[in-house]
Design an enzyme around this catalytic site. Structure first.
Site, short mmCIF file in Angstrom:
data_model
loop_
_atom_site.label_atom_id
_atom_site.label_comp_id
_atom_site.label_asym_id
_atom_site.label_seq_id
_atom_site.Cartn_x
_atom_site.Cartn_y
_atom_site.Cartn_z
N CYS A 2 -14.84 19.91 8.86
CA CYS A 2 -14.96 18.79 7.92
C CYS A 2 -14.48 17.45 8.47
CB CYS A 2 -14.17 19.07 6.66
SG CYS A 2 -14.52 20.62 5.88
N ARG A 27 -17.94 17.51 14.91
CA ARG A 27 -16.92 18.46 14.45
C ARG A 27 -17.53 19.72 13.84
NH1 ARG A 27 -11.93 15.58 13.61
NH2 ARG A 27 -11.27 16.98 11.96
N TRP A 75 -17.72 21.60 6.21
CA TRP A 75 -17.97 22.89 6.87
C TRP A 75 -17.48 23.94 5.89
CZ3 TRP A 75 -15.40 27.23 8.88
CH2 TRP A 75 -16.09 27.94 9.88
N ASN A 101 -10.40 17.95 3.48
CA ASN A 101 -10.47 18.88 4.61
C ASN A 101 -9.35 19.88 4.43
OD1 ASN A 101 -12.32 17.14 5.61
ND2 ASN A 101 -11.12 16.50 7.39
N GLY A 102 -9.61 21.15 4.78
CA GLY A 102 -8.53 22.14 4.71
C GLY A 102 -8.82 23.19 3.67
N GLU A 487 -15.01 32.27 30.63
CA GLU A 487 -15.41 30.95 30.15
C GLU A 487 -16.93 30.74 30.32
OE1 GLU A 487 -14.30 28.81 28.32
OE2 GLU A 487 -15.30 26.94 28.79
N LYS A 491 -19.53 29.97 27.26
CA LYS A 491 -20.42 28.79 27.22
C LYS A 491 -21.84 29.22 26.88
CE LYS A 491 -18.23 26.29 26.90
NZ LYS A 491 -16.83 26.27 26.88
N GLU A 494 -22.19 30.49 23.11
CA GLU A 494 -22.06 29.55 22.00
C GLU A 494 -23.21 28.56 21.91
OE1 GLU A 494 -18.41 27.32 22.10
OE2 GLU A 494 -18.49 27.10 24.26
N HIS A 510 -15.33 51.14 34.75
CA HIS A 510 -14.62 51.85 33.68
C HIS A 510 -15.41 51.80 32.37
CE1 HIS A 510 -11.24 52.42 36.32
NE2 HIS A 510 -11.33 51.14 36.66
N LYS A 609 -16.09 21.82 16.08
CA LYS A 609 -15.37 21.37 17.27
C LYS A 609 -13.87 21.51 17.08
CE LYS A 609 -14.96 19.39 21.28
NZ LYS A 609 -15.26 20.28 22.41
#
Ligand code: F6R
Length: 614
Positions: A2, A27, A75, A101-102, A487, A491, A494, A510, A609
């Site tokens: 948000c 974001r 969001w 927000n929150g 990483e 990438k 996502e 294994h 984000k």
């Protein structure tokens, strides 16, 4: 997650608010809205599911006049993404509008109590409860709006950044925050409000970062006044913003992610600037030198982080253990905060976060602090909540990262961790002088080596074409390159939505090697290090089972080149920094595959984000 924007002054508010929302798009969000008070004092709310552009289309035929307003990108947490759940929300009498927000954890109890008192709810959100509660308190007690806000906040459990405007009041915004960021921009006869400095930077460089639990009355008539939830006035600290508009724009690149990948030779220079002397004989981080004993005598270092920052932290673990001989643990912040960890005085807890706002990392910091650990932050966003909650720290200084997929922050984090390990290692006397100087030399060469890799980006783009339609990928590495493999896989996942797994190469046999067949691309980081020969054996094992090998190798490599199906060359550096260089082609590979698949690279689905909810 948000985003909040607010404006009060003499300009038309709507264009400022919409531009601000666009700046916050990175974001992550699923709906957007705006509340304005017209010149006649009317309070109007326009909102819609989808992108800010859809809100703009919706508002095209509406009255968007007025010099004061608040705007939001949401969001979804409580309630699906929909027009009704989008912010702003009205109070019962439609005289107040709020954005938030929150998450309010006790919202259902409060909602029930308000419903008993005749309040009706038009959305499924926790946010609507806040504005109804404020109105209720004001109606019952007859107090002022700021006082009603203050009293309402005392009833809330959870995290919030809020902004409220009132019908008929064309000169005042009330804002407050707890565990969710808010910045006030102070202009000449005008004020701005935002979740981060991005929407403010082009209007003023004078900003006030609201502290946790603070409530701001932003008034054209009375100026800025800040109180805490107990009602005590708190001093206002106006800071100078160091952010240029060009940093917030794409600068000719099709996506922020590509711009940020290509910025890395410069951002590494920025990360080391002022920390390594021109003779390349000394590395100093003031956060370490000022707290020398804490580090030299640390019985343990714990690094708390999430996502990409957690991957960087793993590299930090290898570096610090090798160079400083201090035991290091790397923890997912979301696990650390809820598992009653053994930590206390004598521990150094490093909080690693690009945004400095990740809710879990912030909570982990608070937990570690409550148990007496010394907290050191490695953040990018200056003045962010985590940066402010730590005892000391080192910024990575890579500039605003707007693409949702972290790129330059990762390489900046690893660079700072290398400087940190070298600095502590020297203070402790646990590394040889030669090793120390060699490490500094390699750090200083990174920018030109990165530029060399980026000069060959087209070759990675060609390779990406071959693998665009793969359904799965495996990424392998050993030692310092293992976190880089994790990483690389993250990438790809996502931004392209292709399933990818990162593994330590030797772990394949294994279990995961069962996945390997001729359809499976396997990316292996096979740069020269102390276990290079072992990595080659692992490559042969995959090759023998039909896997298609894409190997990242040193420019002068001979052996791997003969076995792999494709190679991507990177210049040779020390094994500690190989992940920094190796991550550049991995970022490019993910980027080009996502572009060829037509994905929304800068704003991938479901992602935010800055993850300000747990
Ligand atoms: C991945 C990514 C995320 C973040 C994670 C932590 O590309 O960006 O995994 O790394 O959400 O964010 P920060 O570093 O802001 O705490």
């Amino acid at each position: 997650m948000c985003g909040i924007v607010g404006y009060v002054g003499t300009r038309e508010a709507y264009p400022v608010l919409v531009k601000g929302l666009h700046r916050l798009e990175y974001r992550g969000y699923d709906s957007a809205g705006v509340a304005l008070i017209s010149d006649g004092g009317e309070l109007k709310i326009y909102k819609s599911r989808g992108k800010v552009a859809e809100l703009e289309r919706f508002a095209e035929s509406k009255d968007v006049s007025g010099n004061i307003g608040i705007a939001h990108t949401r969001w979804a947490t409580h309630g699906e993404p929909s027009d009704a759940n989008a912010h702003p929300h009205y109070s019962e009498s439609r005289t107040l509008a709020i954005i938030h927000n929150g998450i309010i954890e006790n919202y259902s109890v409060l909602k029930k109590a308000l419903e008993v008192n005749g309040y009706t709810f038009r959305s499924d959100t926790d946010t609507e409860v806040i504005v109804q509660l404020i109105e209720y308190i004001r109606d019952v007690s007859g107090c002022s709006l700021p006082e009603a806000v203050r009293q309402a906040l005392r009833e809330l459990v959870g995290a919030y950044a809020i902004a409220i405007i009132e019908k008929g009041d064309r000169g005042r915004i009330i804002a407050a925050r707890k565990s969710s960021p808010l910045v006030v921009g102070v202009g000449e006869g005008e004020f701005f409000l935002a979740s981060d400095a991005g929407p403010i930077a082009e209007y003023t460089d004078r900003v006030v970062y609201l502290g946790d639990g603070e409530i701001a009355e932003i008034s054209l008539e009375a100026g800025l006044r800040v109180v805490d939830v107990a009602g005590n006035e708190t001093p206002i600290d106006i800071e100078q913003l160091q952010m240029s508009i060009s940093e917030l724009e794409k600068g000719g690149y099709p996506h922020f992610m590509l711009k940020e990948i290509f910025e890395q030779p410069k951002t590494i220079v920025d990360a080391v600037r002022g920390r390594i002397n021109v003779e390349e004989t000394n590395v100093a981080l003031s956060g370490v030198t000022d707290n020398r004993e804490r580090f030299v005598e640390a019985r343990r270092i714990i690094i708390v982080a999430c996502g990409t920052s957690w991957h960087a932290a793993l590299i930090g673990e290898y570096m610090i253990e090798e160079m400083c001989r201090i035991p290091v643990e790397v923890e997912y912040a979301s696990e650390f905060r809820y598992r009653d960890p053994v930590t206390g005085p004598g521990d150094v807890v490093i909080a690693m976060s690009q945004s400095g706002e990740t809710a879990d990392t912030l909570a982990a910091v608070e937990l570690a602090r409550s148990r007496g650990a010394f907290i050191f932050g490695i953040c990018n966003v200056v003045g962010s909540s985590i940066a402010r909650a730590t005892d000391s720290g080192a910024y990575i200084h890579v500039g605003p990262e707007i693409g949702v997929a972290s790129t330059k922050a990762f390489t900046g984090q690893v660079t700072v961790l290398m400087m940190l390990a070298l600095a502590i290692g020297r203070l402790k006397g646990s590394i040889r002088e030669e090793f120390y100087l060699d490490g500094i030399r390699h750090l200083c060469r990174l920018p030109e080596q990165m530029a060399e890799i980026l000069g060959r980006a087209d070759a990675v783009a060609d390779l990406a074409k071959i693998f665009t339609y793969a359904r799965n990928f495996i990424y392998l590495g050993r030692g310092y390159s293992y976190p880089a493999a994790l990483e690389g896989a993250l990438k790809l996942k996502e931004i392209s939505y292709i399933h990818a797994e990162g593994y330590p190469a030797a772990e394949m046999k294994h279990g995961p090697i069962a996945l390997v067949d001729s359809e499976m691309p396997v990316v292996v980081i096979a740069t020269t290090d102390r276990i290079y020969e072992k990595t080659i054996s692992n490559i042969r094992e995959i090759k023998a089972r039909g896997g298609r090998i894409i190997a990242i190798v040193d420019t002068d490599d001979v052996t791997v080149r003969e076995i792999a199906d494709h190679v991507i060359e990177i210049p040779r550096t020390c094994e500690h920094l190989a992940p920094v260089l190796a991550s550049v082609p991995l970022q490019l590979l993910a980027y080009y595959i996502a572009v060829y698949k037509g994905r929304d690279v800068d704003q991938p689905r479901n992602l935010a984000k800055s993850v300000t909810v747990e």
